[in-house]
Design a protein around this motif. Structure first.
Motif, PDB file in Angstrom:
ATOM      1  N   ILE A   1       0.343   0.991   3.544  1.00  0.00           N
ATOM      2  CA  ILE A   1      -0.654   1.774   2.811  1.00  0.00           C
ATOM      3  C   ILE A   1      -0.412   3.261   3.007  1.00  0.00           C
ATOM      4  O   ILE A   1      -0.498   4.054   2.051  1.00  0.00           O
ATOM      5  CB  ILE A   1      -2.078   1.378   3.259  1.00  0.00           C
ATOM      6  N   PHE A   2      -0.095   3.658   4.218  1.00  0.00           N
ATOM      7  CA  PHE A   2       0.099   5.081   4.503  1.00  0.00           C
ATOM      8  C   PHE A   2       1.257   5.657   3.694  1.00  0.00           C
ATOM      9  O   PHE A   2       1.136   6.749   3.113  1.00  0.00           O
ATOM     10  CB  PHE A   2       0.352   5.296   5.992  1.00  0.00           C
TER      11      PHE A   2
ATOM     12  N   ASN B   1       3.964  -0.391  -5.916  1.00  0.00           N
ATOM     13  CA  ASN B   1       4.379  -1.756  -5.607  1.00  0.00           C
ATOM     14  C   ASN B   1       5.848  -1.812  -5.200  1.00  0.00           C
ATOM     15  O   ASN B   1       6.210  -2.510  -4.241  1.00  0.00           O
ATOM     16  CB  ASN B   1       4.141  -2.650  -6.822  1.00  0.00           C
ATOM     17  N   ALA B   2       6.691  -1.073  -5.915  1.00  0.00           N
ATOM     18  CA  ALA B   2       8.116  -1.061  -5.575  1.00  0.00           C
ATOM     19  C   ALA B   2       8.346  -0.511  -4.175  1.00  0.00           C
ATOM     20  O   ALA B   2       9.153  -1.039  -3.407  1.00  0.00           O
ATOM     21  CB  ALA B   2       8.891  -0.247  -6.605  1.00  0.00           C
ATOM     22  N   ARG B   3       7.625   0.570  -3.829  1.00  0.00           N
ATOM     23  CA  ARG B   3       7.780   1.150  -2.496  1.00  0.00           C
ATOM     24  C   ARG B   3       7.215   0.220  -1.421  1.00  0.00           C
ATOM     25  O   ARG B   3       7.776   0.106  -0.330  1.00  0.00           O
ATOM     26  CB  ARG B   3       7.083   2.512  -2.438  1.00  0.00           C
ATOM     27  N   ALA B   4       6.101  -0.454  -1.741  1.00  0.00           N
ATOM     28  CA  ALA B   4       5.493  -1.353  -0.755  1.00  0.00           C
ATOM     29  C   ALA B   4       6.428  -2.512  -0.418  1.00  0.00           C
ATOM     30  O   ALA B   4       6.549  -2.899   0.755  1.00  0.00           O
ATOM     31  CB  ALA B   4       4.163  -1.883  -1.293  1.00  0.00           C
TER      32      ALA B   4
ATOM     33  N   ILE C   1      -2.096  -6.617  -0.790  1.00  0.00           N
ATOM     34  CA  ILE C   1      -3.225  -5.941  -0.141  1.00  0.00           C
ATOM     35  C   ILE C   1      -3.157  -4.437  -0.346  1.00  0.00           C
ATOM     36  O   ILE C   1      -4.155  -3.797  -0.710  1.00  0.00           O
ATOM     37  CB  ILE C   1      -3.247  -6.265   1.364  1.00  0.00           C
ATOM     38  N   SER C   2      -1.988  -3.850  -0.123  1.00  0.00           N
ATOM     39  CA  SER C   2      -1.872  -2.390  -0.121  1.00  0.00           C
ATOM     40  C   SER C   2      -1.945  -1.790  -1.517  1.00  0.00           C
ATOM     41  O   SER C   2      -2.550  -0.728  -1.699  1.00  0.00           O
ATOM     42  CB  SER C   2      -0.562  -1.978   0.554  1.00  0.00           C
ATOM     43  N   VAL C   3      -1.371  -2.440  -2.515  1.00  0.00           N
ATOM     44  CA  VAL C   3      -1.340  -1.858  -3.860  1.00  0.00           C
ATOM     45  C   VAL C   3      -2.746  -1.737  -4.463  1.00  0.00           C
ATOM     46  O   VAL C   3      -3.104  -0.665  -4.964  1.00  0.00           O
ATOM     47  CB  VAL C   3      -0.397  -2.652  -4.778  1.00  0.00           C
ATOM     48  N   PRO C   4      -3.592  -2.787  -4.455  1.00  0.00           N
ATOM     49  CA  PRO C   4      -4.951  -2.602  -4.992  1.00  0.00           C
ATOM     50  C   PRO C   4      -5.764  -1.550  -4.241  1.00  0.00           C
ATOM     51  O   PRO C   4      -6.517  -0.786  -4.863  1.00  0.00           O
ATOM     52  CB  PRO C   4      -5.581  -3.995  -4.848  1.00  0.00           C
TER      53      PRO C   4
END
Length: 278
Positions: A154-155, A211-214, A75-78
Protein backbone atom coordinates in the motif's frame (compact mmCIF):
# COMPACT_ATOMS: atom_id res chain seq x y z
CA UNK A 1 -1.67 37.74 -38.44
CA UNK A 2 -1.95 35.05 -41.10
CA UNK A 3 1.72 35.48 -42.00
CA UNK A 4 2.64 35.13 -38.32
CA UNK A 5 0.61 31.92 -38.03
CA UNK A 6 2.27 30.47 -41.11
CA UNK A 7 5.72 31.35 -39.78
CA UNK A 8 4.97 29.67 -36.44
CA UNK A 9 3.73 26.52 -38.16
CA UNK A 10 6.75 26.37 -40.40
CA UNK A 11 9.06 26.86 -37.45
CA UNK A 12 7.51 23.97 -35.53
CA UNK A 13 6.99 21.65 -38.51
CA UNK A 14 9.55 18.91 -39.04
CA UNK A 15 10.75 17.52 -42.34
CA UNK A 16 9.83 13.92 -43.22
CA UNK A 17 13.43 12.87 -42.64
CA UNK A 18 13.47 14.29 -39.10
CA UNK A 19 10.14 12.63 -38.28
CA UNK A 20 11.44 9.32 -39.63
CA UNK A 21 14.60 9.55 -37.52
CA UNK A 22 12.63 10.38 -34.37
CA UNK A 23 10.24 7.49 -34.96
CA UNK A 24 13.14 5.13 -35.60
CA UNK A 25 14.82 6.16 -32.36
CA UNK A 26 11.58 5.67 -30.41
CA UNK A 27 10.91 2.22 -31.89
CA UNK A 28 14.54 1.16 -31.43
CA UNK A 29 14.43 2.20 -27.79
CA UNK A 30 11.19 0.25 -27.21
CA UNK A 31 12.58 -2.78 -29.00
CA UNK A 32 15.77 -2.86 -26.92
CA UNK A 33 14.33 -2.07 -23.50
CA UNK A 34 10.79 -3.45 -23.70
CA UNK A 35 10.08 -5.97 -26.44
CA UNK A 36 13.43 -7.77 -26.41
CA UNK A 37 13.32 -8.51 -22.64
CA UNK A 38 9.75 -9.79 -23.00
CA UNK A 39 10.77 -12.08 -25.84
CA UNK A 40 13.70 -13.39 -23.79
CA UNK A 41 11.47 -14.09 -20.78
CA UNK A 42 8.90 -16.00 -22.84
CA UNK A 43 11.49 -17.96 -24.84
CA UNK A 44 13.40 -18.98 -21.70
CA UNK A 45 10.16 -19.94 -19.95
CA UNK A 46 9.26 -22.43 -22.70
CA UNK A 47 12.80 -23.57 -23.50
CA UNK A 48 12.16 -27.00 -21.92
CA UNK A 49 8.67 -27.34 -23.35
CA UNK A 50 5.14 -26.62 -22.25
CA UNK A 51 5.17 -29.53 -19.80
CA UNK A 52 8.09 -28.08 -17.86
CA UNK A 53 6.34 -24.70 -17.83
CA UNK A 54 3.18 -26.19 -16.31
CA UNK A 55 5.26 -28.15 -13.82
CA UNK A 56 6.94 -24.96 -12.61
CA UNK A 57 3.64 -23.07 -12.39
CA UNK A 58 1.79 -25.90 -10.59
CA UNK A 59 4.52 -26.30 -8.00
CA UNK A 60 2.96 -25.81 -4.52
CA UNK A 61 5.33 -22.96 -3.65
CA UNK A 62 4.62 -21.24 -6.97
CA UNK A 63 0.86 -21.56 -6.46
CA UNK A 64 1.22 -20.15 -2.95
CA UNK A 65 3.15 -17.15 -4.29
CA UNK A 66 0.50 -16.56 -6.97
CA UNK A 67 -2.31 -16.65 -4.42
CA UNK A 68 -0.46 -14.28 -2.11
CA UNK A 69 0.30 -11.83 -4.93
CA UNK A 70 -3.33 -11.72 -6.01
CA UNK A 71 -4.52 -11.39 -2.40
CA UNK A 72 -2.22 -8.48 -1.65
CA UNK A 73 -3.23 -6.74 -4.89
CA UNK A 74 -6.93 -7.35 -4.15
CA UNK A 75 -6.53 -5.62 -0.77
CA UNK A 76 -4.14 -2.79 -1.59
CA UNK A 77 -5.60 -1.62 -4.91
CA UNK A 78 -9.18 -0.90 -3.66
CA UNK A 79 -7.82 0.85 -0.57
CA UNK A 80 -5.53 3.00 -2.70
CA UNK A 81 -8.42 3.73 -5.05
CA UNK A 82 -10.54 5.07 -2.18
CA UNK A 83 -7.64 7.10 -0.82
CA UNK A 84 -6.70 8.42 -4.25
CA UNK A 85 -10.20 9.61 -5.07
CA UNK A 86 -10.63 11.23 -1.65
CA UNK A 87 -7.23 12.93 -1.73
CA UNK A 88 -7.65 14.15 -5.31
CA UNK A 89 -11.14 15.47 -4.55
CA UNK A 90 -9.91 17.35 -1.48
CA UNK A 91 -6.89 18.83 -3.26
CA UNK A 92 -8.65 19.74 -6.50
CA UNK A 93 -11.96 21.01 -5.14
CA UNK A 94 -11.08 22.72 -1.83
CA UNK A 95 -8.61 25.18 -0.36
CA UNK A 96 -7.29 24.36 3.12
CA UNK A 97 -4.22 24.68 5.27
CA UNK A 98 -1.65 21.98 4.69
CA UNK A 99 -2.68 21.37 1.07
CA UNK A 100 0.88 21.65 -0.23
CA UNK A 101 2.08 19.39 2.59
CA UNK A 102 -0.53 16.77 1.66
CA UNK A 103 0.66 16.82 -1.96
CA UNK A 104 4.23 16.37 -0.74
CA UNK A 105 3.22 13.38 1.38
CA UNK A 106 1.47 11.79 -1.60
CA UNK A 107 4.69 12.08 -3.61
CA UNK A 108 6.82 10.64 -0.78
CA UNK A 109 6.87 7.00 -2.01
CA UNK A 110 8.26 8.21 -5.35
CA UNK A 111 11.32 9.67 -3.63
CA UNK A 112 11.88 7.03 -0.93
CA UNK A 113 13.49 3.72 -1.77
CA UNK A 114 11.08 0.78 -1.35
CA UNK A 115 13.70 -0.93 0.80
CA UNK A 116 13.68 2.05 3.17
CA UNK A 117 9.90 1.92 3.41
CA UNK A 118 10.13 -1.75 4.31
CA UNK A 119 12.69 -0.98 7.01
CA UNK A 120 10.31 1.62 8.44
CA UNK A 121 7.72 -1.10 9.04
CA UNK A 122 10.39 -3.28 10.64
CA UNK A 123 11.15 -0.44 13.06
CA UNK A 124 7.45 0.10 13.75
CA UNK A 125 6.36 -3.51 14.20
CA UNK A 126 9.58 -5.40 14.90
CA UNK A 127 10.35 -7.26 18.12
CA UNK A 128 12.35 -4.28 19.43
CA UNK A 129 9.54 -1.77 18.88
CA UNK A 130 6.68 -0.75 21.16
CA UNK A 131 3.87 -1.81 18.81
CA UNK A 132 5.31 -5.17 17.75
CA UNK A 133 5.25 -7.03 21.09
CA UNK A 134 1.92 -5.42 22.05
CA UNK A 135 0.24 -6.55 18.81
CA UNK A 136 1.81 -9.99 19.12
CA UNK A 137 0.34 -10.27 22.61
CA UNK A 138 -3.09 -9.88 21.00
CA UNK A 139 -2.24 -12.51 18.40
CA UNK A 140 -1.72 -10.01 15.58
CA UNK A 141 1.29 -10.70 13.37
CA UNK A 142 2.41 -7.84 11.12
CA UNK A 143 5.94 -8.65 10.02
CA UNK A 144 6.61 -11.88 8.14
CA UNK A 145 2.88 -12.19 7.48
CA UNK A 146 0.23 -10.98 5.05
CA UNK A 147 -0.56 -7.73 6.96
CA UNK A 148 3.05 -6.52 6.73
CA UNK A 149 3.29 -7.37 3.03
CA UNK A 150 0.00 -5.58 2.40
CA UNK A 151 1.07 -2.47 4.34
CA UNK A 152 4.36 -2.28 2.44
CA UNK A 153 2.54 -2.69 -0.89
CA UNK A 154 0.00 0.00 0.00
CA UNK A 155 2.78 2.42 0.88
CA UNK A 156 4.64 2.08 -2.42
CA UNK A 157 1.49 2.16 -4.56
CA UNK A 158 -0.79 4.77 -2.98
CA UNK A 159 0.42 7.75 -5.09
CA UNK A 160 -0.60 6.27 -8.43
CA UNK A 161 -4.37 6.84 -8.33
CA UNK A 162 -4.14 10.23 -6.63
CA UNK A 163 -1.45 11.48 -8.99
CA UNK A 164 -3.54 10.55 -12.04
CA UNK A 165 -6.68 12.21 -10.71
CA UNK A 166 -5.33 15.45 -9.18
CA UNK A 167 -4.41 17.24 -12.46
CA UNK A 168 -7.53 15.86 -14.17
CA UNK A 169 -9.88 17.14 -11.48
CA UNK A 170 -8.05 20.47 -11.24
CA UNK A 171 -8.44 20.95 -15.00
CA UNK A 172 -12.16 20.13 -14.86
CA UNK A 173 -12.81 22.58 -12.04
CA UNK A 174 -15.87 22.47 -9.79
CA UNK A 175 -18.52 24.10 -12.01
CA UNK A 176 -20.35 20.83 -12.71
CA UNK A 177 -20.49 19.91 -9.02
CA UNK A 178 -21.71 23.37 -8.06
CA UNK A 179 -24.45 23.18 -10.70
CA UNK A 180 -25.59 19.77 -9.41
CA UNK A 181 -25.67 21.02 -5.81
CA UNK A 182 -27.63 24.11 -6.82
CA UNK A 183 -30.24 21.84 -8.43
CA UNK A 184 -30.75 19.98 -5.17
CA UNK A 185 -28.44 16.99 -5.52
CA UNK A 186 -26.79 15.67 -2.39
CA UNK A 187 -23.04 15.38 -2.05
CA UNK A 188 -23.13 11.62 -2.63
CA UNK A 189 -25.40 12.00 -5.69
CA UNK A 190 -23.09 14.68 -7.05
CA UNK A 191 -20.10 12.40 -6.71
CA UNK A 192 -21.80 9.36 -8.29
CA UNK A 193 -23.50 11.13 -11.20
CA UNK A 194 -21.18 14.06 -11.92
CA UNK A 195 -17.67 13.66 -10.52
CA UNK A 196 -17.19 9.92 -11.03
CA UNK A 197 -18.24 9.84 -14.72
CA UNK A 198 -15.88 12.75 -15.42
CA UNK A 199 -12.87 11.01 -13.89
CA UNK A 200 -13.58 7.38 -14.82
CA UNK A 201 -10.81 7.05 -17.42
CA UNK A 202 -8.20 8.70 -15.21
CA UNK A 203 -9.35 6.53 -12.32
CA UNK A 204 -9.12 3.39 -14.45
CA UNK A 205 -5.62 4.28 -15.62
CA UNK A 206 -4.47 4.99 -12.07
CA UNK A 207 -5.95 1.71 -10.81
CA UNK A 208 -4.20 -0.22 -13.57
CA UNK A 209 -0.85 1.36 -12.73
CA UNK A 210 -1.43 0.69 -9.05
CA UNK A 211 -2.31 -2.94 -9.73
CA UNK A 212 0.73 -3.50 -11.94
CA UNK A 213 3.04 -2.05 -9.29
CA UNK A 214 1.34 -4.02 -6.50
CA UNK A 215 1.86 -7.34 -8.30
CA UNK A 216 5.45 -6.55 -9.23
CA UNK A 217 6.68 -4.90 -6.02
CA UNK A 218 9.92 -6.43 -4.74
CA UNK A 219 12.00 -4.17 -2.48
CA UNK A 220 9.59 -3.27 0.32
CA UNK A 221 7.94 -6.69 0.31
CA UNK A 222 11.33 -8.42 0.45
CA UNK A 223 12.19 -6.62 3.71
CA UNK A 224 8.95 -7.37 5.58
CA UNK A 225 8.12 -10.83 4.21
CA UNK A 226 10.82 -12.89 5.89
CA UNK A 227 11.09 -15.04 2.75
CA UNK A 228 9.10 -17.90 4.25
CA UNK A 229 8.77 -20.20 1.29
CA UNK A 230 5.21 -21.14 0.51
CA UNK A 231 3.82 -18.63 3.01
CA UNK A 232 5.14 -15.09 2.59
CA UNK A 233 6.85 -15.17 -0.80
CA UNK A 234 5.06 -13.23 -3.52
CA UNK A 235 5.72 -13.99 -7.17
CA UNK A 236 8.73 -11.60 -7.52
CA UNK A 237 10.29 -13.07 -4.37
CA UNK A 238 9.65 -16.62 -5.56
CA UNK A 239 11.31 -15.79 -8.88
CA UNK A 240 14.37 -14.52 -7.01
CA UNK A 241 14.58 -17.73 -4.96
CA UNK A 242 14.34 -19.93 -8.04
CA UNK A 243 16.96 -17.87 -9.85
CA UNK A 244 19.36 -18.00 -6.90
CA UNK A 245 18.92 -21.77 -6.86
CA UNK A 246 19.94 -21.85 -10.55
CA UNK A 247 16.48 -23.14 -11.46
CA UNK A 248 16.34 -20.78 -14.41
CA UNK A 249 13.55 -22.52 -16.31
CA UNK A 250 11.16 -22.35 -13.36
CA UNK A 251 12.17 -18.77 -12.59
CA UNK A 252 11.42 -17.63 -16.13
CA UNK A 253 8.18 -19.65 -16.14
CA UNK A 254 6.85 -17.77 -13.11
CA UNK A 255 8.18 -14.51 -14.57
CA UNK A 256 6.29 -15.16 -17.80
CA UNK A 257 3.10 -15.59 -15.77
CA UNK A 258 3.72 -12.25 -14.08
CA UNK A 259 4.22 -10.69 -17.52
CA UNK A 260 1.01 -12.34 -18.66
CA UNK A 261 -0.93 -10.82 -15.75
CA UNK A 262 0.35 -7.40 -16.76
CA UNK A 263 -0.67 -7.94 -20.39
CA UNK A 264 -4.14 -9.12 -19.31
CA UNK A 265 -4.51 -5.91 -17.33
CA UNK A 266 -3.69 -3.85 -20.40
CA UNK A 267 -6.11 -5.86 -22.56
CA UNK A 268 -8.90 -5.31 -20.04
CA UNK A 269 -8.14 -1.59 -20.03
CA UNK A 270 -8.39 -1.44 -23.83
CA UNK A 271 -11.62 -3.46 -23.86
CA UNK A 272 -13.26 -1.21 -21.28
CA UNK A 273 -12.19 1.94 -23.16
CA UNK A 274 -13.69 0.62 -26.40
CA UNK A 275 -16.87 -0.41 -24.60
CA UNK A 276 -17.53 3.05 -23.25
CA UNK A 277 -16.29 4.82 -26.39
CA UNK A 278 -19.10 3.29 -28.47
Amino acid sequence: MADQTISIQSATAETPLVRLVLMAIAFLFLALFLFLPLVVVVSEAFRNGVGAWFQAILDPDALASIRLTLLVAAISVPLNMVFGVAAAWAIAKFEFRGKAFLITLIDLPFSVSPVISGLVYVLLFGSGSVLGPWLKGWGIEILFAVPGITLATIFVTFPFVARELIPLMQDQGSADEEAALSLGASGWQTFLHVTLPNIRWGLLYGVLLCNARAMGEFGAVSVVSGHIRGLTDTMPLHIEILYNEYNFAAAFAVASLLVGLALVTLVLKTAIERRYAD
